[in-house]
Design a protein around this motif. Structure first.
Motif, PDB file in Angstrom:
ATOM      1  N   UNK A   1       0.028  51.989   5.108  1.00 56.40           N
ATOM      2  CA  UNK A   1       0.181  51.960   3.645  1.00 56.40           C
ATOM      3  C   UNK A   1       1.611  51.695   3.209  1.00 56.40           C
ATOM      4  N   UNK A   2       2.542  51.702   4.157  1.00 50.92           N
ATOM      5  CA  UNK A   2       3.940  51.475   3.793  1.00 50.92           C
ATOM      6  C   UNK A   2       4.183  49.973   3.698  1.00 50.92           C
ATOM      7  N   UNK A   3       3.526  49.383   2.673  1.00 50.61           N
ATOM      8  CA  UNK A   3       3.507  47.923   2.559  1.00 50.61           C
ATOM      9  C   UNK A   3       4.898  47.318   2.527  1.00 50.61           C
ATOM     10  N   UNK A   4       5.797  48.010   1.831  1.00 46.72           N
ATOM     11  CA  UNK A   4       7.144  47.456   1.682  1.00 46.72           C
ATOM     12  C   UNK A   4       7.827  47.248   3.030  1.00 46.72           C
TER      13      UNK A   4
ATOM     14  N   UNK B   1       5.162  43.758   4.671  1.00 46.13           N
ATOM     15  CA  UNK B   1       4.701  42.499   4.047  1.00 46.13           C
ATOM     16  C   UNK B   1       5.658  41.347   4.350  1.00 46.13           C
ATOM     17  N   UNK B   2       6.958  41.631   4.314  1.00 52.11           N
ATOM     18  CA  UNK B   2       7.956  40.593   4.606  1.00 52.11           C
ATOM     19  C   UNK B   2       7.838  40.040   6.025  1.00 52.11           C
TER      20      UNK B   2
ATOM     21  N   UNK C   1       5.241  37.242   5.692  1.00 57.44           N
ATOM     22  CA  UNK C   1       5.924  36.144   5.004  1.00 57.44           C
ATOM     23  C   UNK C   1       6.801  36.701   3.890  1.00 57.44           C
ATOM     24  N   UNK C   2       8.037  36.202   3.827  1.00 52.79           N
ATOM     25  CA  UNK C   2       8.977  36.692   2.808  1.00 52.79           C
ATOM     26  C   UNK C   2       8.493  36.369   1.401  1.00 52.79           C
ATOM     27  N   UNK C   3       7.670  35.331   1.297  1.00 50.49           N
ATOM     28  CA  UNK C   3       7.194  34.917  -0.009  1.00 50.49           C
ATOM     29  C   UNK C   3       5.972  35.684  -0.502  1.00 50.49           C
ATOM     30  N   UNK C   4       5.435  36.563   0.323  1.00 49.30           N
ATOM     31  CA  UNK C   4       4.224  37.296  -0.048  1.00 49.30           C
ATOM     32  C   UNK C   4       4.566  38.397  -1.039  1.00 49.30           C
ATOM     33  N   UNK C   5       4.028  38.280  -2.256  1.00 51.86           N
ATOM     34  CA  UNK C   5       4.326  39.295  -3.273  1.00 51.86           C
ATOM     35  C   UNK C   5       3.445  40.519  -3.093  1.00 51.86           C
ATOM     36  N   UNK C   6       2.332  40.365  -2.392  1.00 50.96           N
ATOM     37  CA  UNK C   6       1.483  41.524  -2.119  1.00 50.96           C
ATOM     38  C   UNK C   6       0.067  41.419  -2.652  1.00 50.96           C
ATOM     39  N   UNK C   7      -0.248  40.306  -3.320  1.00 57.70           N
ATOM     40  CA  UNK C   7      -1.633  40.194  -3.791  1.00 57.70           C
ATOM     41  C   UNK C   7      -2.520  39.689  -2.650  1.00 57.70           C
ATOM     42  N   UNK C   8      -3.775  40.102  -2.703  1.00 55.88           N
ATOM     43  CA  UNK C   8      -4.751  39.571  -1.758  1.00 55.88           C
ATOM     44  C   UNK C   8      -5.898  38.926  -2.548  1.00 55.88           C
TER      45      UNK C   8
END
Lengths: 201, 160
Positions: B107-110, B113-114, B117-124
């Motif tokens: 759950x520690x997405x932060x 996620x990078x 991909x660094x460009x991934x804002x987090x939406x699925x």
């Protein structure tokens, strides 16, 4: 041949322009104000709050399970920080034609049922979220009183369980802003539901 | 007759026990070590969740890709919560998903996620295709199978 550099400039500025639109704001950018209708029928703008020390702009919605998981926390934040001068404004950017549970009437019902202590605004025509670069719900932008972006991202590091949170990113950012410092981190990431907009033809 | 019943019973039993084992990871690091392999294969990794409408809609296209394109390995990485593990299991059984499903519970997405991909804002949904150090990341849904298929081909073609 003379036309070549001009063409080159035209093309590269087009590309840069595109990039800016799709990426939205970064910390340090000045955010746009808005005038959006809330569930109480009134319009709200950040310029209405002359004495605010900052603004917590939360892109959220009725429907996304992650947004729902954060509802109580967002409401608590609004209540906690209003007396401290930080105004929380929630914006629903989902197009109700794409996501039928995000109509204005259903937003009103949700706000009433949950006792929202903040304006819950409709992004009519989905014009505001692309300027901010919001992509998902929830997606938070912390602005100072001059609307300069100070923090972008998640509320904290555990969507599932408020009691298991280790890092309160947003609250830490507000504390930094309040003491005149730049938040660190100034950008965080989290999973969320994509903002639902009509498909471009 | 008794034998037939017995056979039928076994057949039904075998059918219902066909559901795949979901690989589960509590931490991204373990997932990365086990899954993000530099072995020459093309991996198509779809990040999704049972609660995500657009993800569920495009899932059959990934299942079809898994069945029809043997040049790629399809991995369906669910970001459902641990408490929804049973729901996930019955969901993939009901949808007859045979592509490998992975549950990633970190759950520690932060923190991770990078790393995708660094460009991934987090939406699925989000889809990450890679082979060795070549990558293609897309943070959007696919409208139909043809769109997914041509997206995958655009990646595999540049490897040739």
């Amino acid at each position: 041949m003379k036309a070549f550099p001009l063409l080159f400039i035209a093309i590269s500025s087009f590309i840069i322009g595109e990039t800016l639109v799709s990426n939205g704001y970064e910390p340090g950018d000045k955010a746009t104000d808005f005038k959006l209708k809330s569930v109480d029928g009134k319009n709200y703008s950040m310029s209405d709050y002359k004495d605010a020390k900052g603004f917590i702009v939360v892109f959220t919605c009725n429907t996304c399970p992650f947004a729902v998981k954060y509802e109580d926390r967002v409401n608590a934040l609004a209540k906690k920080y209003k007396p401290k001068g930080y105004v929380l404004l929630a914006i629903n950017s989902n197009d109700p034609e794409v996501q039928p549970d995000d109509t204005y009437a259903k937003m009103q019902a949700k706000a009433k049922a949950e006792g929202f202590a903040f304006p819950y605004l409709v992004d009519e025509g989905q014009k505001i979220y692309p300027q901010y670069g919001a992509t998902k719900t929830p997606h938070v932008f912390l602005l100072d009183k001059n609307l300069v972006v100070k923090y972008i991202g998640a509320i904290d590091d555990n969507a599932d369980d408020a009691s298991a949170v280790k890092e309160r990113y947003l609250e830490n950012a507000i504390a930094a802003l309040d003491s005149g410092k730049d938040p660190s981190p100034s950008v965080t990431k989290a999973i969320g539901c994509s903002i639902k907009a009509k498909k471009k033809a | 007759m008794k034998q037939l019943l017995l056979i039928t019973f076994f057949f039904v039993f075998a059918q219902s026990s066909q559901a795949q084992d979901i690989l589960t990871f509590d931490k991204f690091d373990a997932f990365e070590k086990a899954i993000i392999k530099n072995d020459g294969n093309v991996y198509v990794v779809n990040f999704w969740a049972t609660w995500c409408g657009p993800c569920v809609k495009e899932l059959p296209y990934f299942e079809k890709l898994h069945q029809e394109n043997k040049n790629v390995k399809v991995l369906l990485v669910s970001l459902d919560s641990p408490k929804d593990a049973k729901k996930l299991q019955s969901f993939i059984q009901k949808k007859k998903i045979t592509a490998q499903v992975i549950a990633l519970f970190d759950k520690d997405y932060n923190s991770w996620l990078d790393k995708i991909d660094k460009g991934w804002s987090g939406s699925i949904p989000a889809t990450y295709i890679f082979s060795g150090d070549k990558k293609l990341f897309a943070e959007h849904e696919f409208e139909n199978y043809a769109e997914l298929s041509s997206h995958v081909n655009s990646f595999t073609n540049q490897l040739k």
